[in-house]
Design a protein around this motif. Structure first.
Motif, PDB file in Angstrom:
ATOM      1  N   PHE A 116       0.796  -1.221   0.071  1.00 54.05           N
ATOM      2  CA  PHE A 116      -0.068   0.039   0.105  1.00 54.05           C
ATOM      3  C   PHE A 116       0.895   1.238  -0.159  1.00 54.05           C
ATOM      4  O   PHE A 116       2.100   1.260   0.790  1.00 54.05           O
ATOM      5  N   GLY A 117       0.624   2.148  -0.946  1.00 49.08           N
ATOM      6  CA  GLY A 117       1.408   3.402  -0.958  1.00 49.08           C
ATOM      7  C   GLY A 117       0.526   4.654  -1.204  1.00 49.08           C
ATOM      8  O   GLY A 117      -0.497   4.667  -1.912  1.00 49.08           O
ATOM      9  N   VAL A 118       1.106   5.822  -0.701  1.00 49.25           N
ATOM     10  CA  VAL A 118       0.397   7.039  -0.628  1.00 49.25           C
ATOM     11  C   VAL A 118       1.305   8.054  -1.313  1.00 49.25           C
ATOM     12  O   VAL A 118       2.586   8.240  -0.601  1.00 49.25           O
ATOM     13  N   VAL A 119       1.137   8.932  -2.105  1.00 53.36           N
ATOM     14  CA  VAL A 119       1.973   9.931  -2.470  1.00 53.36           C
ATOM     15  C   VAL A 119       1.924  11.259  -1.728  1.00 53.36           C
ATOM     16  O   VAL A 119       0.823  11.474  -1.667  1.00 53.36           O
ATOM     17  N   LEU A 120       3.192  11.622  -1.616  1.00 51.23           N
ATOM     18  CA  LEU A 120       3.088  13.044  -0.948  1.00 51.23           C
ATOM     19  C   LEU A 120       3.579  14.030  -2.184  1.00 51.23           C
ATOM     20  O   LEU A 120       4.661  13.826  -2.726  1.00 51.23           O
ATOM     21  N   ALA A 121       2.700  15.106  -2.391  1.00 60.25           N
ATOM     22  CA  ALA A 121       2.839  15.976  -3.448  1.00 60.25           C
ATOM     23  C   ALA A 121       2.914  17.058  -3.178  1.00 60.25           C
ATOM     24  O   ALA A 121       2.302  17.746  -1.910  1.00 60.25           O
ATOM     25  N   ALA A 122       3.493  17.991  -3.813  1.00 59.50           N
ATOM     26  CA  ALA A 122       3.606  19.662  -3.527  1.00 59.50           C
ATOM     27  C   ALA A 122       2.490  20.378  -3.671  1.00 59.50           C
ATOM     28  O   ALA A 122       1.714  20.079  -4.463  1.00 59.50           O
TER      29      ALA A 122
END
Length: 421
Positions: free
Chosen positions: A328-334
């Motif tokens: 499971f993965g979640v992106v941290l975005a600007a």
């Protein structure tokens, strides 16, 4: 004991981070280089190389000088521009399709013609080169309607227009932005899935499947992005439905590649939607997806080096074995992504937590004092016995970060029945 080899990965994002990390884990591999790579890669033993991914001559020179056994090409624009053709002409091995095959991603119209020719199910569609004709025909499939830029758009050139007014505005904007052609498609409904097929000239293996989340914000709201999170496996996809996808989509696609003499050696991503009428293809990509790569490769227990090496050498492919663990993965975005992401925000040093993997992408500075470099900055990923446990672990980690100039989605995995803790 056999001699270990050097490899080169082309690209710099989270996808290439995950590919290079997985290859570096192989007992057959001595050193993985990544060009240009990113500042986070040394944390997993991968050596960045300051050569632009568009500098094909420089990459070829490096591969020769560093005795690189073969090169794994990550980004689609390099493939469309013929990097594999150039490597082959130089007598070097590169994993990825030729420029001709890469048109399956480089042109939506080309891909749709391929599907039509070889009986691959997809949405009803029409291509337009003229703005007036596109506007006149935009309502033929009803509303909402899907409007796509024909060329490469980094996963962001798709608009689902809810009504005629917004559809007309989108058409005008796309043509004004330089598009020579666009595609209008009926809007299909159902769950979307990502299937990755490793191909060796007609022989293939299916990698673990994943579900991506393209919209920027919770509840599938906001503009399309390159992907805000993913997970694997897919509990909502039955074994029967998966086999239906293989029979009705994968097999005719592979047969078409053989019949069309594409001699495809690389990854083919098939973006699918399970409709009430069965599986239909939304798009082809000619490489691994980002962020799906970051969750499917940790579940791949088969040696990625062996899969690719045998594919490149037209040898029998090993069976793909998937871990029972969930990823499971979640992106941290600007903030501001995807329209106008801010750059340079301080990220500091991310805490080290057992079981949590950080796949770096658009970051600058040093590992102990990172800065954001625009767009999707990194992905937080983990393996756990269940998807729910993996989800909880990732979101607990993200909740502990203090990154006010960044954002992430809070509902990744909701379509698999995962609940917020």
């Amino acid at each position: 004991m056999e001699e270990r080899v050097n490899l080169l990965v082309v690209g710099e994002g989270g996808r290439e981070f995950a590919i290079a990390k997985k290859l570096q884990e192989s007992p057959h591999v001595k050193q993985v280089y990544c060009a240009p790579g990113n500042v986070g890669m040394p944390s997993v033993g991968v050596q960045p190389v300051k050569i632009a991914e568009t500098d094909f001559a420089g990459l070829i020179k490096f591969a020769r000088e560093h005795d690189v056994a073969w090169t794994f090409v990550g980004p689609e624009d390099c493939l469309v521009d013929g990097i594999v053709d150039d490597f082959r002409a130089a007598g070097l091995k590169a994993f990825g399709p030729t420029a001709r095959s890469a048109q399956l991603e480089g042109s939506k119209d080309y891909a749709l013609n391929f599907m039509n020719n070889y009986g691959v199910p997809t949405a009803r569609h029409v291509s337009y080169r003229d703005q007036t004709a596109a506007i006149a025909g935009v309502g033929q499939f009803g509303f909402p309607v899907v409007i796509k830029e024909n060329g490469l758009a980094g996963g962001k050139g798709v608009v689902i227009a809810p009504d005629r007014e917004s559809a007309v505005d989108t058409i005008k904007e796309m043509f004004a932005g330089g598009q020579a052609r666009l595609v209008i498609e009926e809007c299909l409904t159902g769950q979307e899935y990502s299937m990755f097929v490793l191909l060796s000239n007609g022989h293939y293996r299916i990698l673990p499947m994943a579900q991506d989340h393209k919209r920027a914000y919770d509840g599938d709201r906001g503009p399309n992005t390159g992907g805000m999170g993913a997970y694997s496996p897919l509990p909502q996809l039955t074994a029967e439905a998966r086999q239906q996808i293989i029979d009705e989509v994968v097999k005719p696609t592979v047969n078409g590649l053989v019949a069309g003499e594409y001699h495809y050696h690389g990854i083919l991503y098939i973006g699918l939607i399970m409709t009430a009428a069965g599986p239909k293809v939304i798009e082809y990509n000619v490489r691994l997806g980002d962020p799906e790569t970051q969750v499917i490769l940790p579940r791949l227990t088969t040696d990625l080096f062996e899969l690719v090496d045998r594919a490149l050498n037209d040898q029998p492919l090993p069976a793909v074995v998937e871990s029972a663990q969930a990823s499971f993965g979640v992106v941290l975005a600007a903030k501001g992504y995807p329209q106008k992401p801010i750059h340079g925000q301080p990220l500091g040093r991310l805490p080290l937590v057992e079981g949590i993997n950080v796949d770096y992408a658009n970051v600058a500075g040093r590992l102990n004092n990172l800065r954001g470099n625009g767009g999707r900055l990194l992905m937080v990923e983990t393996l756990a016995p269940t998807l729910q446990k993996a989800r909880d672990r990732v979101y607990n980690y993200l909740a502990g970060l203090d990154e006010p100039e960044c954002f992430y989605r809070h509902d990744i995995g909701a379509k698999a029945g995962l609940t917020q803790s």
